[in-house]
Design a protein around this motif. Structure first.
Motif, PDB file in Angstrom:
ATOM      1  N   ALA A 115      -5.834  -0.490   5.471  1.00 59.89           N
ATOM      2  CA  ALA A 115      -5.484   0.324   4.307  1.00 59.89           C
ATOM      3  C   ALA A 115      -6.639   1.235   3.900  1.00 59.89           C
ATOM      4  O   ALA A 115      -6.430   2.412   3.560  1.00 59.89           O
ATOM      5  CB  ALA A 115      -5.085  -0.581   3.144  1.00 59.89           C
ATOM      6  N   ASN A 116      -7.857   0.719   3.946  1.00 59.41           N
ATOM      7  CA  ASN A 116      -9.015   1.537   3.578  1.00 59.41           C
ATOM      8  C   ASN A 116      -9.258   2.656   4.591  1.00 59.41           C
ATOM      9  O   ASN A 116      -9.609   3.781   4.235  1.00 59.41           O
ATOM     10  CB  ASN A 116     -10.265   0.663   3.447  1.00 59.41           C
ATOM     11  N   TYR A 168       0.830  -1.204   0.000  1.00 54.06           N
ATOM     12  CA  TYR A 168       0.000   0.000   0.000  1.00 54.06           C
ATOM     13  C   TYR A 168       0.866   1.257   0.000  1.00 54.06           C
ATOM     14  O   TYR A 168       1.864   1.352   0.723  1.00 54.06           O
ATOM     15  CB  TYR A 168      -0.940  -0.013   1.210  1.00 54.06           C
ATOM     16  N   LEU A 202      -6.940   4.094   6.346  1.00 54.39           N
ATOM     17  CA  LEU A 202      -5.906   5.098   6.083  1.00 54.39           C
ATOM     18  C   LEU A 202      -6.234   5.923   4.846  1.00 54.39           C
ATOM     19  O   LEU A 202      -6.018   7.141   4.829  1.00 54.39           O
ATOM     20  CB  LEU A 202      -4.543   4.405   5.915  1.00 54.39           C
ATOM     21  N   ASN A 203      -6.773   5.285   3.816  1.00 49.76           N
ATOM     22  CA  ASN A 203      -7.159   6.042   2.613  1.00 49.76           C
ATOM     23  C   ASN A 203      -8.210   7.103   2.929  1.00 49.76           C
ATOM     24  O   ASN A 203      -8.186   8.212   2.385  1.00 49.76           O
ATOM     25  CB  ASN A 203      -7.678   5.091   1.534  1.00 49.76           C
ATOM     26  N   PHE A 204      -9.156   6.753   3.819  1.00 48.68           N
ATOM     27  CA  PHE A 204     -10.175   7.735   4.231  1.00 48.68           C
ATOM     28  C   PHE A 204      -9.524   8.885   5.004  1.00 48.68           C
ATOM     29  O   PHE A 204      -9.897  10.050   4.839  1.00 48.68           O
ATOM     30  CB  PHE A 204     -11.257   7.062   5.082  1.00 48.68           C
ATOM     31  N   VAL A 213      -6.524   9.982   4.643  1.00 51.27           N
ATOM     32  CA  VAL A 213      -5.811  10.801   3.639  1.00 51.27           C
ATOM     33  C   VAL A 213      -6.775  11.779   2.975  1.00 51.27           C
ATOM     34  O   VAL A 213      -6.451  12.953   2.772  1.00 51.27           O
ATOM     35  CB  VAL A 213      -5.146   9.892   2.588  1.00 51.27           C
ATOM     36  N   LYS A 214      -7.964  11.299   2.655  1.00 49.73           N
ATOM     37  CA  LYS A 214      -8.961  12.180   2.025  1.00 49.73           C
ATOM     38  C   LYS A 214      -9.424  13.275   2.979  1.00 49.73           C
ATOM     39  O   LYS A 214      -9.744  14.400   2.554  1.00 49.73           O
ATOM     40  CB  LYS A 214     -10.159  11.354   1.570  1.00 49.73           C
ATOM     41  N   ASP A 268       3.484  12.785  -0.211  1.00 52.28           N
ATOM     42  CA  ASP A 268       3.591  12.113  -1.498  1.00 52.28           C
ATOM     43  C   ASP A 268       4.610  12.824  -2.388  1.00 52.28           C
ATOM     44  O   ASP A 268       5.445  12.181  -3.037  1.00 52.28           O
ATOM     45  CB  ASP A 268       2.218  12.080  -2.168  1.00 52.28           C
ATOM     46  N   HIS A 288      -6.331  -5.139   4.455  1.00 53.71           N
ATOM     47  CA  HIS A 288      -7.146  -4.290   3.571  1.00 53.71           C
ATOM     48  C   HIS A 288      -8.043  -3.336   4.358  1.00 53.71           C
ATOM     49  O   HIS A 288      -8.329  -2.227   3.895  1.00 53.71           O
ATOM     50  CB  HIS A 288      -7.982  -5.159   2.637  1.00 53.71           C
ATOM     51  N   TRP A 297       0.672   4.411   1.061  1.00 55.50           N
ATOM     52  CA  TRP A 297       0.968   5.266   2.210  1.00 55.50           C
ATOM     53  C   TRP A 297       1.832   4.562   3.249  1.00 55.50           C
ATOM     54  O   TRP A 297       2.592   5.201   3.975  1.00 55.50           O
ATOM     55  CB  TRP A 297      -0.337   5.776   2.830  1.00 55.50           C
ATOM     56  N   GLU A 354      -0.600  15.117   0.922  1.00 55.33           N
ATOM     57  CA  GLU A 354      -0.106  15.495  -0.410  1.00 55.33           C
ATOM     58  C   GLU A 354       1.360  15.931  -0.363  1.00 55.33           C
ATOM     59  O   GLU A 354       2.160  15.534  -1.225  1.00 55.33           O
ATOM     60  CB  GLU A 354      -0.993  16.581  -1.019  1.00 55.33           C
TER      61      GLU A 354
END
Length: 511
Positions: free
Chosen positions: A227-228, A102, A230-232, A234-235, A245, A224, A104, A242
């Motif tokens: 990871a999901n 993943y 963490l993706n939230f 990030v948003k 990255d 998973h 991040w 950003e």
């Protein structure tokens, strides 16, 4: 002061070195066994090519000697070893970053690698400066390192990493779990119930009790669900993630090439010195040889076979040291004596000392003056190879012809008991022809043979012979000494062993 390499004065390319193959003489001289012992446990540094690359000028040899002497001082060695440990930890973080699935999590490991690298570089610069290196190689690297850590690029790398890490530390979010549904939202001052739950269950504790909890393994890779989540997150916080990255993309090649090269090359010295310390522990000596490209007057005091010394050290057996010297017009050492008397070991010692000197390393012995050859050639007896369709004698002649075709006046040639498959007269004739060619070349040579006449072939030859004790069983001493070869000392020992000396026979007849 500019700096490129701690091994090469001219900053020779690492890519060129890595293409170098093991020299042909390694097997005959047991140099392969020596290098195996030296580099064991350091596979990540790929050190073998450095040991496969002999030097061509004494300037670089002296450069390496100075670095070796510096590393024998703990105030220089300890900071370098500490830095090597930190760099290994940094590379572990980088490897984890590349192996993660993943994005991040990759970035998190990358950020940790940068943090370790920056901290290690700053600490190393301070500690190495305190050690005050004397050698040109390490002192020049220290100047480079100090300039690097004080530079703008390094400061930006470090300060931006610190800033991003601080911003990440401020990120707060809440998770609402209801059945199979997970909702991630911004933290809005909700109560943290974790402490309350712990307090409630604490009052039920009644001393030590058997645990019925299930062991949950903590894998480094996120699953998973994590990871999901963490993706939230990030948003919810793009202003933090950003820049992370962008930072990871911009500084993907953050590791300075000169520092990385130093970290690898310095292990050449450390690995060899550590091996020497193991051999020194049994009372053997090493020295920094005087190496010349002009004088062929060579000398060694208490030299020994380094590969054999390691084997005997592990078996708790003593090692026998030998001396040799050539002076004036002397070029060829003709070694004779009984079988299993140390002749081949002496020949290997001669070759090992000259090869190790050619790569700028200390050599076995208390004192050494050696010649920097353009190449070392060896011819040791081999089992007959049925695939080449050549007989034993034909194969000997074929290999010797190849050596003499390539050898120059600056070469070293080591011949070990050739022509054992033919008659004495033929062996003498062929050996005289070969030694004549070597004399014409004026090359240094060790010629191990059973033909004693070769030791008096000319003023370029000297005789050395393996010594035996004058006891009932003609015990080998494994000492090879400079003396005329007469063959009688060994014959006398055999005669004494079987009761056939003049005195023994006379006594028996008289009785």
């Amino acid at each position: 002061m500019t700096f490129e390499s701690v091994l090469f004065v001219n900053g020779r390319s690492s890519a060129d070195i890595d293409c170098v193959a093991q020299p042909d003489v390694f097997g005959d001289l047991n140099l392969d066994q020596i290098i195996d012992s030296v580099v064991r446990g350091r596979d990540e540094y790929i050190l073998r090519p450095y040991f496969y690359t002999p030097l061509t000028e004494t300037q670089t040899i002296e450069y390496r000697h100075a670095v070796m002497r510096d590393l024998e001082r703990s105030e220089v060695l300890n900071p370098i070893c500490q830095f090597a440990e930190q760099m290994r930890a940094m590379r572990a973080e980088l490897a984890a970053s590349q192996s993660m699935r993943y994005l991040w999590q990759k970035h998190a490991y990358f950020l940790d690698a940068v943090e370790k690298y920056c901290a290690a570089s700053l600490e190393f610069a301070r500690a190495l400066e305190k050690g005050a290196p004397h050698s040109t190689g390490i002192a020049a690297f220290l100047d480079y390192l100090k300039t690097y850590v004080q530079g703008r690029a390094f400061e930006e790398l470090k300060s931006e990493e610190t800033r991003i890490r601080a911003e990440l530390g401020k990120v707060r979010y809440s998770i609402l779990i209801k059945g199979s549904s997970v909702t991630v939202g911004k933290y809005a001052g909700e109560t943290d119930y974790s402490e309350e739950v712990q307090k409630i269950f604490a009052k039920f504790r009644q001393g030590a009790v058997k645990s019925h909890s299930m062991e949950i393994r903590d894998y480094p890779e996120m699953n998973h669900v994590e990871a999901n989540v963490l993706n939230f997150v990030v948003k919810l916080h793009p202003e933090v993630f950003e820049p992370l990255d962008t930072y990871c993309s911009t500084h993907a090649d953050f590791l300075d090439s000169v520092i990385a090269r130093f970290d690898r090359e310095i292990q050449f010295y450390i690995a060899f010195l550590e091996h020497l310390s193991r051999i020194r522990s049994v009372g053997l000596s090493f020295c920094y040889p005087v190496v010349s490209v002009e004088s062929k007057a060579v000398r060694s005091v208490d030299g020994f076979d380094l590969a054999l010394a390691e084997k005997l050290r592990l078996d708790n057996q003593p090692i026998v040291c030998n001396d040799f010297y050539l002076e004036g017009d002397e070029r060829i050492v003709v070694v004779t004596g009984p079988n299993q008397g140390g002749k081949t070991t002496f020949a290997r010692t001669f070759g090992q000392l000259h090869y190790l000197a050619s790569i700028g390393c200390p050599v076995p012995g208390r004192e050494a003056r050696l010649y920097l050859s353009d190449r070392i050639f060896t011819h040791f007896e081999r089992q007959e190879d049925m695939e080449n369709l050549r007989g034993k004698l034909h194969d000997d002649l074929y290999r010797i012809h190849n050596i003499l075709e390539r050898a120059t006046t600056e070469s070293i040639i080591i011949m070990n008991e050739i022509f054992s498959s033919t008659s004495l007269m033929d062996a003498l004739y062929l050996s005289q022809k070969i030694m004549g060619r070597i004399m014409d070349l004026d090359a240094l040579c060790v010629y191990v043979t059973f033909i004693e006449e070769l030791s008096t072939l000319g003023k370029q030859t000297i005789s050395m012979s393996s010594e035996v004790k004058q006891d009932a069983v003609a015990s080998r001493t494994f000492k090879v000494i400079r003396r005329l070869a007469d063959g009688r000392s060994y014959a006398l020992s055999l005669a004494r062993q079987y009761g056939l000396t003049y005195e023994q026979l006379r006594e028996r007849i008289g009785s």
